[in-house]
Enzyme design. Structure first.
Site, mmCIF file in Angstrom:
data_model
loop_
_atom_site.group_PDB
_atom_site.id
_atom_site.type_symbol
_atom_site.label_atom_id
_atom_site.label_comp_id
_atom_site.label_asym_id
_atom_site.label_seq_id
_atom_site.Cartn_x
_atom_site.Cartn_y
_atom_site.Cartn_z
ATOM 1 C CB CYS A 1 -11.973 -4.916 12.946
ATOM 2 S SG CYS A 1 -13.440 -5.693 12.231
ATOM 3 C CB CYS B 1 -13.255 -9.274 14.708
ATOM 4 S SG CYS B 1 -11.828 -8.640 13.811
ATOM 5 C CD GLU C 1 -4.788 1.182 -3.298
ATOM 6 O OE1 GLU C 1 -5.760 1.076 -2.560
ATOM 7 O OE2 GLU C 1 -4.214 2.265 -3.500
ATOM 8 C CG ASP D 1 -0.588 3.360 5.689
ATOM 9 O OD1 ASP D 1 -1.637 3.663 5.095
ATOM 10 O OD2 ASP D 1 0.188 4.202 6.165
ATOM 11 C CB CYS E 1 -13.295 -10.705 10.586
ATOM 12 S SG CYS E 1 -13.940 -9.014 10.623
ATOM 13 C CG ASP F 1 -1.844 1.212 1.183
ATOM 14 O OD1 ASP F 1 -2.374 1.495 0.091
ATOM 15 O OD2 ASP F 1 -2.047 1.862 2.221
ATOM 16 C CB CYS G 1 -11.527 -6.247 9.226
ATOM 17 S SG CYS G 1 -10.597 -7.254 10.401
HETATM 18 ZN ZN LIG Z 1 -12.476 -7.736 11.818
#
Ligand SMILES: [Zn+2]
Length: 395
Positions: free
Chosen positions: A348, A351, A265, A358, A332, A181, A329
């Site tokens: 997150c 979770c 990206e 980054d 998850c 990234d 995230c």
């Molecule tokens: Zn998560």
């Protein structure tokens, strides 16, 4: 980057400046022509069309005809590539070149004997209409130079850069995948958790530059003193630019050698989705506190890292759809704008997984979908499926 300090004699310098003037003139003609374009007027002439126009212009203008046709054609080619970069979203629309700024030209069809070594520290290169121009042999000149670019920097120094495609670097052969990234606060974050910082201007350098620029604002226009101050400021910038270029070379070689697949990206898509992602890409407060110059530097380096990786790891760099890489995230898969606590931190909301924002984005990129050359989407694996559009939050 094989860049060498060029040491032209006074007569040669006049010839080089002539080439610069011709290249700038032709470039500006291209810019002017583009500015006349309106929808419905049909396509702009391409490279060959413009070269034909150049021949006509040379027939009419003795000043232009005196110059090197290679220099002038390559200015058209440079502009052509700049327009392609603009349409691909890599950089801004090419604009006017001014005398004393952005001075340079390119020579192609270099023959094998046209670069040679004279002594331990000196070499020379054949430049049309200028003859053999000496340069400082500061390191080995690459084999099979096909083209080179001559540049006059704002500090008044001439440089020659020999174009070679860098040797590909062998991957480790383990199938290891990295996501990168290219952030704002760091130059690059890897999915391994590494944060890479490209050296910008140091605090003393920034201070010195600020002082010089203040002096510049006060000085009399056109005075000798002012010229000296401007040259000193340009030298500070040029030196730090050298350090950065070097950093990108080393970093890209390192990454190309450590991973078999490198995912980044796709900025073409990135530009479109960026606005939808709102202010996520906006630099945070502590970034803005730094001098604007450093921000500028990082922005310009973003594309460079990928270009170098593509040279050194041909066929191993994959472009990934950037949608939601910073809101998702990586543990998850939950997507929420609220998970991006700050510029630096991802937590997150589903979770509670917490890590550097980054790095989280880099992990999503590593798991992302590769976009093929034709723009189609290829699945990278079943583990990290991109959510279906219907499930995405509106916005
Ligand atoms: Zn998560």
């Amino acid at each position: 980057m094989s860049r060498y300090r060029l040491m032209p004699s006074a007569a040669q310098e006049a010839a080089l400046l002539g080439h610069c003037a011709h290249a700038r003139y032709v470039w500006n003609l291209c810019v002017e022509q583009e500015s006349y374009w309106r929808p419905g007027r049909g396509p702009m002439p391409g490279f060959s069309g413009r070269c034909r126009q150049l021949s006509e212009a040379r027939a009419d203008s003795p000043w232009l005809a005196q110059g090197s046709v290679i220099v002038q054609q390559q200015a058209i080619r440079d502009h052509d590539q700049a327009m392609a970069g603009f349409f691909a979203g890599r950089h801004r629309r090419p604009s006017w070149r001014k005398a004393g700024r952005d001075e340079g030209f390119r020579i192609v069809h270099v023959r094998p004997g046209h670069v040679r070594r004279l002594s331990r520290n000196t070499g020379e290169v054949r430049v049309p209409k200028a003859g053999w121009v000496r340069f400082r042999w500061s390191r080995q000149v690459p084999q099979d130079v096909r083209s080179f670019r001559v540049r006059l920097d704002r500090a008044g120094r001439w440089h020659v850069a020999f174009a070679v495609v860098p040797e590909p670097v062998k991957g480790p052969g383990t199938g290891e995948i990295a996501g990168i990234d290219r952030g704002v606060a760091v130059s690059a974050a890897l999915s391994t958790g590494e944060l890479l910082h490209c050296p910008g201007l140091s605090a003393p350098q920034r201070g010195r530059l600020r002082r010089l620029e203040r002096k510049l604002a006060r000085g009399n226009r056109g005075s000798e003193r002012r010229k000296r101050v401007r040259r000193a400021a340009a030298r500070v910038k040029a030196r730090s630019a050298d350090i950065r270029k070097d950093w990108y070379e080393k970093t890209s070689t390192d990454i190309a050698g450590r991973f078999d697949v490198i995912r980044v990206e796709d900025l073409k898509i990135g530009n479109m989705t960026r606005s939808a992602r709102g202010s996520i890409r906006q630099p945070g407060r502590n970034v803005r506190a730094k001098a604007g110059l450093n921000r500028e530097i990082m922005r310009s380096g973003r594309g460079l890292l990928v270009r170098r990786l593509e040279d050194k790891a041909p066929g191993r760099v994959e472009k990934v759809r950037p949608a939601y890489t910073s809101q998702r995230c990586s543990a998850c898969g939950h997507i929420a704008a609220g998970s991006r606590e700050s510029q630096a931190l991802f937590r997150c909301v589903a979770c509670g997984y917490t890590l550097n924002a980054d790095v989280n984005a880099a992990r999503n990129i590593a798991a992302g979908h590769a976009v093929t050359a034709r723009g189609g989407v290829r699945d990278a694996g079943p583990v990290n499926r991109e959510p279906q559009p219907v499930l995405l939050p509106a916005g």
